[in-house]
Design a protein around this motif. Structure first.
Motif, PDB file in Angstrom:
ATOM      1  N   THR A   1      -6.246   4.238   8.313  1.00  0.00           N
ATOM      2  CA  THR A   1      -5.733   3.077   9.052  1.00  0.00           C
ATOM      3  C   THR A   1      -5.161   2.013   8.131  1.00  0.00           C
ATOM      4  O   THR A   1      -4.183   1.326   8.483  1.00  0.00           O
ATOM      5  CB  THR A   1      -6.854   2.480   9.915  1.00  0.00           C
ATOM      6  OG1 THR A   1      -7.387   3.504  10.765  1.00  0.00           O
ATOM      7  CG2 THR A   1      -6.330   1.345  10.783  1.00  0.00           C
ATOM      8  N   ASP A   2      -5.723   1.873   6.946  1.00  0.00           N
ATOM      9  CA  ASP A   2      -5.286   0.821   6.026  1.00  0.00           C
ATOM     10  C   ASP A   2      -3.852   1.022   5.535  1.00  0.00           C
ATOM     11  O   ASP A   2      -3.250   0.090   4.985  1.00  0.00           O
ATOM     12  CB  ASP A   2      -6.228   0.750   4.825  1.00  0.00           C
ATOM     13  CG  ASP A   2      -6.259   2.046   4.032  1.00  0.00           C
ATOM     14  OD1 ASP A   2      -6.335   3.129   4.637  1.00  0.00           O
ATOM     15  OD2 ASP A   2      -6.204   1.977   2.787  1.00  0.00           O
ATOM     16  N   ARG A   3      -3.300   2.213   5.737  1.00  0.00           N
ATOM     17  CA  ARG A   3      -1.935   2.484   5.280  1.00  0.00           C
ATOM     18  C   ARG A   3      -0.872   2.027   6.285  1.00  0.00           C
ATOM     19  O   ARG A   3       0.312   2.019   5.961  1.00  0.00           O
ATOM     20  CB  ARG A   3      -1.757   3.986   5.055  1.00  0.00           C
ATOM     21  CG  ARG A   3      -2.619   4.572   3.940  1.00  0.00           C
ATOM     22  CD  ARG A   3      -1.901   4.486   2.627  1.00  0.00           C
ATOM     23  NE  ARG A   3      -2.645   5.158   1.563  1.00  0.00           N
ATOM     24  CZ  ARG A   3      -2.133   5.463   0.382  1.00  0.00           C
ATOM     25  NH1 ARG A   3      -0.857   5.183   0.121  1.00  0.00           N
ATOM     26  NH2 ARG A   3      -2.858   6.052  -0.533  1.00  0.00           N
ATOM     27  N   PHE A   4      -1.299   1.688   7.500  1.00  0.00           N
ATOM     28  CA  PHE A   4      -0.347   1.468   8.584  1.00  0.00           C
ATOM     29  C   PHE A   4      -0.306   0.009   9.017  1.00  0.00           C
ATOM     30  O   PHE A   4      -1.246  -0.755   8.816  1.00  0.00           O
ATOM     31  CB  PHE A   4      -0.693   2.371   9.767  1.00  0.00           C
ATOM     32  CG  PHE A   4      -0.523   3.835   9.462  1.00  0.00           C
ATOM     33  CD1 PHE A   4       0.693   4.457   9.667  1.00  0.00           C
ATOM     34  CD2 PHE A   4      -1.575   4.576   8.940  1.00  0.00           C
ATOM     35  CE1 PHE A   4       0.861   5.803   9.365  1.00  0.00           C
ATOM     36  CE2 PHE A   4      -1.419   5.916   8.639  1.00  0.00           C
ATOM     37  CZ  PHE A   4      -0.197   6.539   8.844  1.00  0.00           C
ATOM     38  N   LYS A   5       0.804  -0.348   9.646  1.00  0.00           N
ATOM     39  CA  LYS A   5       1.051  -1.714  10.101  1.00  0.00           C
ATOM     40  C   LYS A   5       1.173  -1.771  11.616  1.00  0.00           C
ATOM     41  O   LYS A   5       0.442  -2.487  12.286  1.00  0.00           O
ATOM     42  CB  LYS A   5       2.329  -2.235   9.440  1.00  0.00           C
ATOM     43  CG  LYS A   5       2.663  -3.678   9.697  1.00  0.00           C
ATOM     44  CD  LYS A   5       3.935  -4.035   8.918  1.00  0.00           C
ATOM     45  CE  LYS A   5       4.382  -5.468   9.185  1.00  0.00           C
ATOM     46  NZ  LYS A   5       5.667  -5.779   8.479  1.00  0.00           N
ATOM     47  N   ARG A   6       2.102  -1.003  12.160  1.00  0.00           N
ATOM     48  CA  ARG A   6       2.307  -0.913  13.607  1.00  0.00           C
ATOM     49  C   ARG A   6       2.737   0.505  13.966  1.00  0.00           C
ATOM     50  O   ARG A   6       3.275   1.216  13.128  1.00  0.00           O
ATOM     51  CB  ARG A   6       3.362  -1.923  14.093  1.00  0.00           C
ATOM     52  CG  ARG A   6       2.872  -3.368  14.043  1.00  0.00           C
ATOM     53  CD  ARG A   6       3.933  -4.356  14.508  1.00  0.00           C
ATOM     54  NE  ARG A   6       3.344  -5.686  14.592  1.00  0.00           N
ATOM     55  CZ  ARG A   6       3.315  -6.437  15.684  1.00  0.00           C
ATOM     56  NH1 ARG A   6       3.879  -5.989  16.803  1.00  0.00           N
ATOM     57  NH2 ARG A   6       2.748  -7.629  15.694  1.00  0.00           N
TER      58      ARG A   6
ATOM     59  N   HIS B   1       2.409  11.609  -2.786  1.00  0.00           N
ATOM     60  CA  HIS B   1       3.681  11.601  -3.514  1.00  0.00           C
ATOM     61  C   HIS B   1       4.407  10.261  -3.420  1.00  0.00           C
ATOM     62  O   HIS B   1       4.901   9.750  -4.427  1.00  0.00           O
ATOM     63  CB  HIS B   1       4.583  12.731  -3.014  1.00  0.00           C
ATOM     64  CG  HIS B   1       4.105  14.098  -3.378  1.00  0.00           C
ATOM     65  ND1 HIS B   1       4.317  14.662  -4.612  1.00  0.00           N
ATOM     66  CD2 HIS B   1       3.408  15.025  -2.657  1.00  0.00           C
ATOM     67  CE1 HIS B   1       3.776  15.868  -4.652  1.00  0.00           C
ATOM     68  NE2 HIS B   1       3.218  16.113  -3.481  1.00  0.00           N
ATOM     69  N   LEU B   2       4.491   9.693  -2.215  1.00  0.00           N
ATOM     70  CA  LEU B   2       5.264   8.470  -2.024  1.00  0.00           C
ATOM     71  C   LEU B   2       4.394   7.212  -2.052  1.00  0.00           C
ATOM     72  O   LEU B   2       4.929   6.108  -2.178  1.00  0.00           O
ATOM     73  CB  LEU B   2       6.024   8.543  -0.692  1.00  0.00           C
ATOM     74  CG  LEU B   2       7.051   9.675  -0.579  1.00  0.00           C
ATOM     75  CD1 LEU B   2       7.707   9.671   0.797  1.00  0.00           C
ATOM     76  CD2 LEU B   2       8.109   9.563  -1.673  1.00  0.00           C
ATOM     77  N   ASN B   3       3.076   7.368  -1.910  1.00  0.00           N
ATOM     78  CA  ASN B   3       2.134   6.241  -1.949  1.00  0.00           C
ATOM     79  C   ASN B   3       2.573   5.110  -1.016  1.00  0.00           C
ATOM     80  O   ASN B   3       2.636   3.941  -1.399  1.00  0.00           O
ATOM     81  CB  ASN B   3       1.982   5.719  -3.380  1.00  0.00           C
ATOM     82  CG  ASN B   3       0.800   4.762  -3.515  1.00  0.00           C
ATOM     83  OD1 ASN B   3      -0.180   4.853  -2.763  1.00  0.00           O
ATOM     84  ND2 ASN B   3       0.878   3.846  -4.463  1.00  0.00           N
TER      85      ASN B   3
END
Length: 298
Positions: free
Chosen positions: A134-139, A108-110
Motif C-alpha cells: 500500500t505504501d507504494r500507491f497514491k490513488r 526494477h523501476l522502484n
C-alpha cells in the motif's frame, strides 16, 4: 521454462502505436516489455491491461495523459504483447503474474507515489499489489475489473467467456477485442491486437487466463486474495470506479468496490455511456477527463 519471443517485425507500423519499447528480465528468464512515456514528469500513472489485450489498449489514453503532464507506464503482462510467452499453460499462475509485475514496478523501476489505473486482469493483479504494498500507491482508478476470492458466483457472462476461451481453436484475439468493444475497430487495429501471436503456439497465456480467475473456495489464489480483501476493506487511499454501461462481465461490480473500500466513499464514481468491456477503446477521452481531477493535474 520454454517460451517464445514474438519477432519485432510483427509490431512494425501499428496504428497509432509509436511508443519506444523498454524491457527488463524477470523471473524464469523471461523478458517483460513496458512503455515508459514522458519519464521526466513528476506525476506517475501505471496502466495495467487484461486479457487478451496488451499495452496497445492504452494508445488513445497515453497522449492525453502525457499532455496533462503525466509519466505513463504501461506493461505487457507475460504472455501478452511484446513480452515473452511461455508455451505451457501450466507455466501461467495467478501468483506468478503478480510476482512478475511486482518485479517490474518495484524491483526494477522502484516506483512510488503510483496513481494506478486497472482494467480486467489488471485489477486482479493490481489490487493484490495495492493490498500487499500500500505504501507504494497514491490513488487508484478501477475500470471493469474485480478481484474474486473463489467465494462468489462470477455470473453467467464470465462463465460463458471462460468456456468459450477454453475451446476456441483458433483463438481470434483481434475479433474478441471487437466483441468486447462498442465502437468499430478498424482492420488495422484488430491486426494490432493479433500482432503478438504469429500462431497458436504463442497463445497459451490468453487461453489459460480465464481459468486462473478464482471461481471456487479451494482455488490456489483464494488465501492470498482473501488476505488482500481484508486489507482493502481498511484502505483509506482514494479509489475511483469508472465502469461502463455495456460490459456484461463486470456489470454491478463497481457497487461492491464502493461499499467495501473506505477510500471509495464520496468519490465521483462514473458509469461511462457507450463503453464495452474494453472501455479504453470506447471512452478514452471520458476516462482521462475523469482521471485528471481525481489524480490531480499538473
Amino acid at each position: 521454462m520454454h517460451f517464445l519471443r514474438t519477432p519485432d517485425d510483427r509490431f512494425k507500423n501499428l496504428s497509432n502505436y509509436n511508443f519506444a519499447p523498454n524491457y527488463v528480465d524477470v523471473s524464469h528468464g523471461l523478458r517483460m516489455h513496458y512503455l515508459d512515456v514522458n519519464p521526466g514528469a513528476d506525476q506517475l500513472i501505471v496502466c495495467l491491461h487484461g486479457e487478451p489485450s496488451w499495452s496497445y489498449l492504452y494508445r488513445k489514453m497515453i497522449p492525453l495523459l502525457v499532455a496533462e503532464g503525466y509519466r505513463v507506464i504501461a506493461p505487457d503482462l507475460i504472455g501478452f504483447g511484446k513480452s515473452d510467452k511461455p508455451v505451457a499453460e501450466s507455466d501461467y499462475t495467478y501468483q506468478r503474474h503478480v510476482d512478475w509485475v511486482r518485479e517490474l514496478l518495484f524491483d526494477h523501476l522502484n516506483l512510488r507515489n503510483i496513481n494506478l489505473f486497472i482494467q480486467d486482469w489488471g485489477g486482479l493483479i493490481g489490487l493484490r499489489l495495492l493490498a500487499e504494498h500500500t505504501d507504494r500507491f497514491k490513488r487508484i482508478a478501477a475500470a471493469n475489473t474485480f478481484m474474486p476470492t473463489g467465494d462468489q458466483n462470477l455470473g453467467q457472462g464470465f462463465e460463458q467467456w471462460k468456456a468459450m476461451t477454453a475451446t476456441m481453436n483458433p483463438f481470434p484475439v483481434g475479433s474478441l477485442l471487437q466483441v468486447g468493444t462498442v465502437s468499430q475497430l478498424s482492420i488495422q487495429e484488430m491486426a494490432a491486437y493479433d500482432a503478438p501471436f504469429p500462431d497458436e503456439t504463442y497463445k497459451a497465456g490468453v487461453r489459460v487466463f480465464p481459468s486462473l480467475v478464482p471461481s471456487r473456495p479451494n482455488d490456489p489464489a483464494t488465501p492470498a486474495n482473501r488476505a488482500a480483501w481484508a486489507k482493502l476493506r481498511e484502505l483509506q487511499l482514494p479509489l475511483l470506479t469508472l465502469f461502463s454501461d455495456s460490459d456484461p462481465i463486470t456489470i454491478g461490480v463497481e457497487k461492491y468496490f464502493q461499499k467495501s473500500i473506505p477510500g471509495a466513499r464520496g468519490q465521483p464514481h462514473l458509469i461511462l455511456k457507450g463503453g464495452g468491456h474494453f472501455l479504453q477503446e470506447d471512452c478514452a477521452r471520458e476516462i482521462v477527463a475523469a482521471l485528471i481531477p481525481f489524480f490531480g493535474g499538473r
